[in-house]
Design an enzyme around this catalytic site. Structure first.
Site, PDB file in Angstrom:
ATOM      1  CG  ASN A   9      -7.346   1.835  -3.465  1.00 31.82           C
ATOM      2  OD1 ASN A   9      -6.190   1.763  -3.890  1.00 31.82           O
ATOM      3  ND2 ASN A   9      -7.739   1.161  -2.391  1.00 31.82           N
ATOM      4  CG  ASP A 198     -16.367  -2.740  -3.616  1.00 27.06           C
ATOM      5  OD1 ASP A 198     -16.178  -3.387  -2.565  1.00 27.06           O
ATOM      6  OD2 ASP A 198     -15.469  -2.105  -4.203  1.00 27.06           O
TER       7      ASP A 198
END
Length: 325
Positions: A9, A198
């Site tokens: 991320n 996810d």
């Protein structure tokens, strides 16, 4: 393999879905090898279930993830695989265990995707190992049946939702299943599905708290039915429960078999993901309380609270047991 920027991320933490995909790949390899270790029909091991998986420590860009798998139990038609993930800082040599997971696979014939083959038995070092494995097998079999029976909900868009409500953060992703997503038998890899789940759960969590979020754990993921190549899948996620420092998100996958299939949409996979909110320094942050509006949302909140308290009690019991040893 080494973790790269597209695995992580914006804060540099590797996506939980990336780790789940690597775990599933290891499980599929060892299960398929074992199921083809004796003379008979060639087959591919298909993922049926992933037990609760805790993310013990985050993995960062530049670290090396080492995934190891071991078969721990076999029934007549299924294989239990234990997978461990260890991260290594190649600059300092420091290593740490980040994940431990249990997966169940079934062998499907290459000649007939709907035919489940028999699994070669394994040799146990002790009779107790076989008895314990059989107990785990019966428990997961019962839980899969119960989960499938309650899988009827759908997620609908809400106009102008208020912040911190279920409708405000709920999200969906639509994906066309292509050849690169699939096994030799033409159905989706379990790891591909888990990675997409996810991603959706992460979007829900980020929308709710507007901070850096990481996957903390995943409850049992049940693969109810195969998803074929050419299907269009909808991965939907919604917030069900929040504690002071965690968020539970329900995620399910519905499949529309568009190519040469008259069948209607069906529920293929379901699971609960738990996320935590982190500061820029990687410290846990308080999570905004989820605002429930409808009776169904309030019911799901209480069910999530029950799962949270049950997990918390189990973790405390394990810590006490470890302290006594």
């Amino acid at each position: 393999r080494i973790m790269r920027p597209d695995d992580a991320n914006v804060a540099g933490n590797v996506h939980g879905g990336t780790i789940l995909k690597m775990i599933e790949e290891a499980g599929a390899i060892i299960s398929t090898r074992h199921c083809n270790s004796q003379a008979g029909e060639p087959c591919v091991a298909a993922l049926a279930r992933v037990e609760r998986t805790d993310f013990l420590s985050p993995v960062c860009i530049g670290e090396v993830a080492n995934v190891s798998a071991e078969i721990t139990y076999t029934s007549r038609h299924s294989v239990e695989v234990q997978v461990n993930v260890m991260s290594e800082n190649i600059l300092t040599g420091a290593k740490k265990v980040t994940n431990k997971a249990t997966l169940w696979y079934v062998p499907l014939s290459l000649k007939n995707v709907n035919k489940v083959l028999e699994v070669p038995p394994i040799q146990y070092a002790r009779k107790e190992q076989e008895d314990e494995g059989k107990k785990r097998y019966e428990e997961q079999k019962l839980d899969r049946l119960e989960t499938k029976q309650r899988n009827g909900d759908l997620i609908f868009p809400i106009i102008n939702p208020e912040p911190h409500t279920v409708g405000y953060s709920q999200s969906s992703l639509i994906h066309l299943v292509g050849p690169s997503d699939c096994t030799l038998l033409g159905f989706v890899h379990g790891g591909v599905t888990m990675k997409l789940m996810d991603e959706v759960a992460g979007i829900v969590a980020a929308r709710h708290c507007k901070t850096n979020i990481v996957t903390a754990s995943v409850d049992a993921i049940n693969f109810h039915e195969k998803i074929k190549k050419g299907s269009v899948i909808t991965i939907s996620g919604r917030m069900t429960f929040t504690s002071n420092k965690s968020m539970e998100i329900e995620v399910f996958v519905d499949a529309d078999p568009f190519v040469d299939e008259p069948r209607e949409r069906y529920r293929a996979v379901s699971a609960f993901f738990t996320y935590v909110s982190l500061s820029k320094e990687g410290k846990p942050l308080p999570v905004p309380q989820l605002l429930t509006e409808t009776e169904d949302e309030k019911r799901r909140f209480e069910e999530g609270k029950g799962r949270y308290l049950q997990t918390k009690a189990k973790r405390q019991a394990q810590m006490q047991q470890a302290a006594q040893q």
